[in-house]
Design a protein around this motif. Structure first.
Motif, PDB file in Angstrom:
ATOM      1  N   LYS A   1      -5.836   6.013  -0.474  1.00 44.25           N
ATOM      2  CA  LYS A   1      -5.977   7.453  -0.762  1.00 44.25           C
ATOM      3  C   LYS A   1      -5.423   8.434   0.035  1.00 44.25           C
ATOM      4  CE  LYS A   1      -9.003   6.435  -4.675  1.00 44.25           C
ATOM      5  NZ  LYS A   1      -9.805   6.892  -5.962  1.00 44.25           N
ATOM      6  N   ALA A   2      -5.680   7.826   1.450  1.00 49.68           N
ATOM      7  CA  ALA A   2      -5.157   8.841   2.531  1.00 49.68           C
ATOM      8  C   ALA A   2      -3.507   8.809   2.781  1.00 49.68           C
ATOM      9  CB  ALA A   2      -5.662   8.481   3.861  1.00 49.68           C
ATOM     10  N   ARG A   3      -3.015   7.813   2.355  1.00 49.19           N
ATOM     11  CA  ARG A   3      -1.662   7.561   2.325  1.00 49.19           C
ATOM     12  C   ARG A   3      -0.990   8.732   1.128  1.00 49.19           C
ATOM     13  NH1 ARG A   3       0.243   1.747   4.566  1.00 49.19           N
ATOM     14  NH2 ARG A   3      -1.465   0.872   5.253  1.00 49.19           N
ATOM     15  N   ALA A   4      -1.627   8.337  -0.068  1.00 49.94           N
ATOM     16  CA  ALA A   4      -1.326   9.291  -1.124  1.00 49.94           C
ATOM     17  C   ALA A   4      -1.483  10.605  -0.761  1.00 49.94           C
ATOM     18  CB  ALA A   4      -2.127   8.670  -2.277  1.00 49.94           C
TER      19      ALA A   4
ATOM     20  N   GLY B   1       1.055  14.324  -0.938  1.00 46.38           N
ATOM     21  CA  GLY B   1       0.509  15.311  -1.802  1.00 46.38           C
ATOM     22  C   GLY B   1      -0.060  14.862  -3.194  1.00 46.38           C
ATOM     23  N   ARG B   2      -0.718  13.860  -3.123  1.00 47.51           N
ATOM     24  CA  ARG B   2      -1.280  13.314  -4.386  1.00 47.51           C
ATOM     25  C   ARG B   2      -2.703  13.119  -4.343  1.00 47.51           C
ATOM     26  NH1 ARG B   2       0.460   7.723  -6.276  1.00 47.51           N
ATOM     27  NH2 ARG B   2      -0.602   8.402  -8.287  1.00 47.51           N
ATOM     28  N   PRO B   3      -3.326  14.015  -5.070  1.00 47.70           N
ATOM     29  CA  PRO B   3      -4.900  13.936  -4.917  1.00 47.70           C
ATOM     30  C   PRO B   3      -5.576  12.683  -4.941  1.00 47.70           C
ATOM     31  CG  PRO B   3      -4.365  15.201  -7.045  1.00 47.70           C
ATOM     32  CD  PRO B   3      -3.047  14.652  -6.329  1.00 47.70           C
TER      33      PRO B   3
ATOM     34  N   LYS C   1       0.855  -1.174   0.098  1.00 49.53           N
ATOM     35  CA  LYS C   1       0.164   0.090  -0.118  1.00 49.53           C
ATOM     36  C   LYS C   1       0.928   1.301  -0.112  1.00 49.53           C
ATOM     37  CE  LYS C   1      -2.698  -1.526   3.333  1.00 49.53           C
ATOM     38  NZ  LYS C   1      -3.961  -1.797   4.119  1.00 49.53           N
ATOM     39  N   ASP C   2       2.072   1.125   0.597  1.00 47.88           N
ATOM     40  CA  ASP C   2       3.104   2.420   0.570  1.00 47.88           C
ATOM     41  C   ASP C   2       3.401   2.651  -0.756  1.00 47.88           C
ATOM     42  OD1 ASP C   2       2.774   2.800   3.507  1.00 47.88           O
ATOM     43  OD2 ASP C   2       4.470   1.770   3.988  1.00 47.88           O
ATOM     44  N   LEU C   3       3.578   1.333  -1.260  1.00 46.88           N
ATOM     45  CA  LEU C   3       4.186   1.811  -2.729  1.00 46.88           C
ATOM     46  C   LEU C   3       3.262   2.321  -3.759  1.00 46.88           C
ATOM     47  CD1 LEU C   3       6.606   1.445  -4.940  1.00 46.88           C
ATOM     48  CD2 LEU C   3       5.815  -1.254  -5.330  1.00 46.88           C
ATOM     49  N   ALA C   4       2.095   1.773  -3.784  1.00 49.50           N
ATOM     50  CA  ALA C   4       0.708   1.995  -4.297  1.00 49.50           C
ATOM     51  C   ALA C   4       0.649   3.611  -3.910  1.00 49.50           C
ATOM     52  CB  ALA C   4      -0.388   1.245  -3.976  1.00 49.50           C
ATOM     53  N   ALA C   5       0.572   4.042  -2.723  1.00 46.74           N
ATOM     54  CA  ALA C   5       0.400   5.288  -2.445  1.00 46.74           C
ATOM     55  C   ALA C   5       1.485   6.332  -3.109  1.00 46.74           C
ATOM     56  CB  ALA C   5       0.216   5.821  -1.034  1.00 46.74           C
ATOM     57  N   ARG C   6       2.865   5.789  -3.122  1.00 47.53           N
ATOM     58  CA  ARG C   6       3.745   6.896  -3.650  1.00 47.53           C
ATOM     59  C   ARG C   6       3.677   6.752  -5.211  1.00 47.53           C
ATOM     60  NH1 ARG C   6       9.343   7.496  -4.733  1.00 47.53           N
ATOM     61  NH2 ARG C   6      10.000   5.475  -4.834  1.00 47.53           N
TER      62      ARG C   6
END
Ligand code: FMN
Length: 446
Positions: A256-259, A263-265, A228-233
């Motif tokens: 989406k919260a991790r993203a 700074g990712r919408p 999930k961390d990789l996905a968010a980044r």
């Protein structure tokens, strides 16, 4: 397309390069020769393009089971090399996105960057890379076993940084090709990566022009914490498995919260859970089709692969079909597919299933199975989309071509009638289908 907070609904199609989904190869409506007869994939992709799917996606791994039982009865091998297959589909389709899993554990970033840059040009901007750390395969790449889970993800982060850095080697207008002045390229529009990290040392530049989409779409499918961390980044289109809406909503909000913290919408990530629809013109016809699908499966093969996949230290074939599935007091740690093991354990804890119920429910590899009519399936899709459990679905057909024909013939028109899904493509690249912007070069303004 219907506007709900500017969100749009997307459909992807899941394939394996063997042409067979799961273990249903003896089903009468399954092509068993698609692993060499490429015309089968042309036909599937063209039908999906006519139905306006966002993308076709190819699962892949770089190993194959070799024990006699699996080899004898399960269609796991052989399969197409996905980039080669997608290159051929790039010239036999015109609009549909083309996504392949390629491993960050068992490749070098330079080779991967080059292949996807070429695929993006060949397809005129329709390429997508599903960044996977793989579920095994180290023994084919100079190792004694699978690379450690944590190390795989550390390597994946750096791998993606190198690939994307290489894609940005050249400004979009670097190549002048001016026959009058004799100038081929502008050296000021070249960026040398000079990467020197923990896993990779890569000078650059890439010997390919910048991909047409800037970067091919980055897809990701690991749902462990590191996944999930990789996905968010880096992830832009996420594949995931969820058995119920609450779990899917949790995953949706979590990633989406991790993203957002990076700074990712929310709109920059599209989440497509896998689902296998079994479709009938009536509910009882759909149920009959599902029974027929289960009947054509080899119970022992499915239970064996489920046993190794679950990594619980339990041989499901040794239990009676109506025995309750036991859970060990301590869940053994797996180095392979952490999130799928977790999903399975959670479900067994909650439902206390018999082996038969587990076999039935998990016959799509842990993905949700929906047995119903076009209307009931569209109701379900609408509900998940509106309740922010997904941005669409990755469809795993119950058979190809049979299940695929049912889906495009019955469910897609129903989704279009409800204005949930597009009737025409609005753009021509995969980024445009997904509503994702062209990726600007990180080293140049142009
Ligand atoms: C729809 C879907 C497709 C996937 N495709 C692949 C694949 O092609 N190859 C692969 O190694 N893993 C694939 N995975 C698994 C993950 O990508 C992941 O890299 C890996 O197995 C570790 O998962 P974890 O982070 O959940 O532990 C897929 C997962 C999903 C949900």
């Amino acid at each position: 397309m219907m506007n709900t907070e500017q969100r749009t609904f997307h459909l992807g199609a899941y394939f394996t390069g063997s042409g067979v989904q799961g273990d249903s190869w003896r089903h009468p409506q399954v092509d068993t020769d698609a692993y060499t007869d490429y015309s089968k994939y042309i036909s599937y992709a063209q039908k999906l393009e006519a139905a306006k799917f966002d993308a076709v996606f190819f699962y892949d791994n770089v190993f194959s089971a070799s024990d006699s039982e699996t080899v004898a009865r399960s269609p796991q091998a052989p399969r197409w090399e996905p980039i080669v297959l997608l290159s051929a589909l790039a010239v036999t389709t015109r609009r549909i996105g083309l996504v392949a899993s390629v491993s960050t554990s068992y490749n070098e970033p330079y080779n991967v960057a080059r292949k996807f840059a070429a695929l993006d040009h060949l397809s005129k901007g329709r390429a997508g890379w599903n960044v996977v750390t793989s579920t095994g395969g180290g023994e084919n790449f100079n190792l004694s076993g699978h690379m450690d889970h944590a190390k795989r993800y550390e390597r994946a982060h750096e791998f993606v940084d190198v690939v994307t850095g290489l894609w940005d080697s050249w400004a979009d207008d670097a190549f002048l090709r001016n026959k009058q002045t004799g100038q081929w390229a502008d050296p000021a529009k070249l960026h040398l990566l000079n990467h020197d990290g923990e896993f990779f040392k890569v000078k650059g530049p890439l010997n390919a022009p910048r991909p047409l989409q800037g970067w091919p779409v980055l897809s990701q499918a690991g749902s462990s914490e590191s996944g999930k961390d990789l996905a968010a980044r880096i992830g832009e289109m996420l594949y995931t498995a969820a058995q119920d809406k609450q779990d899917a909503q949790h995953f949706f909000a979590d990633v989406k919260a991790r993203a957002a913290l990076l700074g990712r919408p929310a709109g920059s990530i599209k989440i497509l859970p896998g689902v296998m629809p079994v479709i009938g013109r009536t509910q009882s016809e759909a149920e009959d089709k599902f029974d027929q699908l289960l009947e054509t499966r080899d119970v022992d093969v499915v239970l064996q692969s489920l046993s190794s996949y679950a990594s619980l230290g339990i041989d499901l074939t040794s239990l009676g079909f109506d025995d309750e599935v036991p859970l060990p007091a301590m869940i053994p740690e797996t180095n392979s597919h952490k999130s799928r093991q977790q999903l399975l354990v959670n479900w067994i804890r909650k439902e206390r299933p018999t082996v038969r119920q587990l076999y039935t429910k998990w016959s799509a590899g842990g993905h949700r199975i929906l047995v119903g009519t076009a209307q009931s399936i569209a109701d379900d899709f609408e509900e998940w989309f509106h309740d922010k459990a997904c941005d669409g679905f990755n469809i795993m057909f119950s058979s190809t071509p049979g299940g695929l024909d049912d889906f495009v013939g019955l469910v897609v028109p129903e989704l279009q009638k409800r204005q949930l899904f597009r009737k025409e493509y609005a753009g021509s690249t995969l980024r445009e289908h997904l509503g994702l912007p062209f990726k600007k070069n990180q080293f140049f303004n142009s």
